[in-house]
Design an enzyme around this catalytic site. Structure first.
Site, mmCIF file in Angstrom:
data_model
loop_
_atom_site.group_PDB
_atom_site.id
_atom_site.type_symbol
_atom_site.label_atom_id
_atom_site.label_comp_id
_atom_site.label_asym_id
_atom_site.label_seq_id
_atom_site.Cartn_x
_atom_site.Cartn_y
_atom_site.Cartn_z
ATOM 1 N N GLY A 42 0.872 -1.179 0.000
ATOM 2 C CA GLY A 42 0.000 0.000 0.000
ATOM 3 C C GLY A 42 0.903 1.221 0.000
ATOM 4 N N LEU A 225 10.634 11.238 -13.426
ATOM 5 C CA LEU A 225 10.730 10.852 -14.841
ATOM 6 C C LEU A 225 11.429 9.506 -15.017
ATOM 7 C CD1 LEU A 225 11.992 14.378 -16.024
ATOM 8 C CD2 LEU A 225 9.674 13.502 -16.296
ATOM 9 N N GLY A 226 11.365 8.637 -14.002
ATOM 10 C CA GLY A 226 12.004 7.315 -14.100
ATOM 11 C C GLY A 226 13.493 7.455 -14.281
ATOM 12 N N GLY A 229 15.357 10.864 -14.317
ATOM 13 C CA GLY A 229 15.538 11.699 -13.121
ATOM 14 C C GLY A 229 14.242 12.307 -12.627
ATOM 15 N N ASP A 250 13.654 -4.740 -8.854
ATOM 16 C CA ASP A 250 12.203 -4.625 -8.617
ATOM 17 C C ASP A 250 11.856 -3.142 -8.413
ATOM 18 O OD1 ASP A 250 9.598 -4.720 -7.734
ATOM 19 O OD2 ASP A 250 9.954 -6.124 -6.090
ATOM 20 N N ASP A 256 7.177 5.291 -3.923
ATOM 21 C CA ASP A 256 6.905 5.380 -2.481
ATOM 22 C C ASP A 256 8.195 5.658 -1.710
ATOM 23 O OD1 ASP A 256 4.314 4.740 -3.114
ATOM 24 O OD2 ASP A 256 4.586 2.601 -2.754
ATOM 25 N N ALA A 286 16.321 1.446 -3.118
ATOM 26 C CA ALA A 286 15.095 0.651 -2.957
ATOM 27 C C ALA A 286 14.890 -0.314 -4.130
ATOM 28 C CB ALA A 286 13.888 1.571 -2.820
HETATM 29 O O1 RIB Z 1 3.437 1.599 -4.974
HETATM 30 C C1 RIB Z 1 3.402 0.223 -4.715
HETATM 31 C C2 RIB Z 1 2.135 -0.127 -4.020
HETATM 32 O O2 RIB Z 1 1.047 0.142 -4.880
HETATM 33 C C3 RIB Z 1 1.995 -1.579 -3.646
HETATM 34 O O3 RIB Z 1 2.536 -1.875 -2.388
HETATM 35 C C4 RIB Z 1 0.501 -1.824 -3.778
HETATM 36 O O4 RIB Z 1 -0.133 -2.142 -2.579
HETATM 37 C C5 RIB Z 1 -0.080 -0.578 -4.433
HETATM 38 O O5 RIB Z 1 -0.731 0.238 -3.537
#
Ligand code: RIB
Length: 313
Positions: A42, A225-226, A229, A250, A256, A286
């Protein structure tokens, strides 16, 4: 570590079901995955853990449902290392769930999310959250919750001079008057296009999209912009912060990690320019690991990456 910044992260809490595949399946195709995991996810909780590991004092507020995941969610959150959290529960609504494909080919991801309980934040829950917002230096939200609740929180933060960061993911329309109450907006290229109608493919188009967001009333804009940058646009000028190289495995939750780290550094008093560079280093660490919430990098990992990068440039 100097922890003075208080960040309230209000956002989603999901159960992520992840499969690792050699490539994305085609419509109608069944494809054998070579790995899988089910765990915490999330955008809200991912950003909260990132901000916490990047040095901020976090109060996370989210909501889950009443189903077979309720107890598991509480256990996972207890062990997530956050200073303070509030987890509301909805009756007769499922916990948010995301189905995620991670492809070996380019470390790209594909996500479908059913937000479930995340979309049922009530008026009473907003009232409780407002007290936390009031006591924070920064409010960080995404768009994986019902927009009326987010609107009330952002308006309150604005009234109390709490700095608001909105990561507009996944895209939902934002009520026009709300833009002027957002201090910093951080769309990726897709979200920037949906928000502004401008297709963002390079620096020039990102600058045009940023200009539209400024016209709508947002003072500070960062368009990620991936691999190109991040474009920072504020105080009448733009700056392209290059992407810090990574051996990506990944990319799920890259945004996030960026937003969490950004909020943490801003809460600690960094300038936007410095905070974006740190957030890029943090996101670069990350994507070198599998997973999202629980594999967010430590402050030390990001600092090491940043020093190596600064030596290199
Ligand atoms: O940004 C990644 C997240 O998007 C995942 O963890 C998933 O739950 C969705 O909310």
């Amino acid at each position: 570590m100097n922890q003075k910044g208080r960040v309230c992260v209000f956002g989603s809490f999901n159960i992520d079901a992840v499969v690792n595949v050699p490539r994305f399946p085609k419509p109608g195709e069944s494809l054998i995955a070579h790995d899988s995991m089910t765990g915490l996810g999330g955008k809200g909780i991912n950003q909260a853990i990132a901000a916490s590991r990047a040095g901020a004092r976090i109060h996370f507020i989210g909501k889950i449902g009443t189903d077979e995941y309720t107890d598991i969610c509480h256990r996972m959150l207890d062990n997530a290392g956050l200073e303070i959290f509030t987890l509301f529960t909805a009756e007769n609504v499922p916990t948010g769930k995301a189905l995620i494909f991670v492809s070996d080919d380019g470390a790209e991801n594909m996500i479908a999310v059913h937000p479930g309980a995340n979309m049922t934040i009530t008026h009473e829950e907003v009232e409780r959250a407002l007290k936390v917002v009031e006591a924070s230096d920064i409010l960080l939200t995404q768009l994986e919750n019902n927009i009326d609740a987010l609107q009330a929180l952002i308006e309150k933060a604005h009234r109390e001079s709490v700095y608001t960061i909105v990561n507009p993911a996944p895209y939902q329309p934002i009520p026009e008057p709300l833009f002027a109450k957002i201090d910093l907006i951080t769309p990726n290229t897709t979200e920037a296009e949906l928000l502004t109608g401008i297709e963002v493919i390079d620096r020039t188009s990102a600058e045009k999209a940023a200009a539209v967001l400024h016209q709508k009333g947002v003072e500070n804009v960062i368009i990620t912009l991936g691999s190109k940058g991040a474009l920072l646009s504020h105080e009448g000028r733009t700056q392209l912060v290059p992407c810090i190289p990574a051996d990506a495995v990944d990319t799920t939750g890259a945004g996030d990690s960026f937003n969490g780290a950004l909020a943490a550094r801003l809460a600690d008093g960094d300038t936007l320019e410095k905070a974006v560079i740190f957030a890029s280093a943090y996101a670069s660490c990350a994507v070198e690991k599998h997973g999202t919430a629980l594999t967010m990098p430590t402050m030390e990992e990001a600092q090491k990456k940043m020093s190596a990068y600064c030596e290199f440039v």
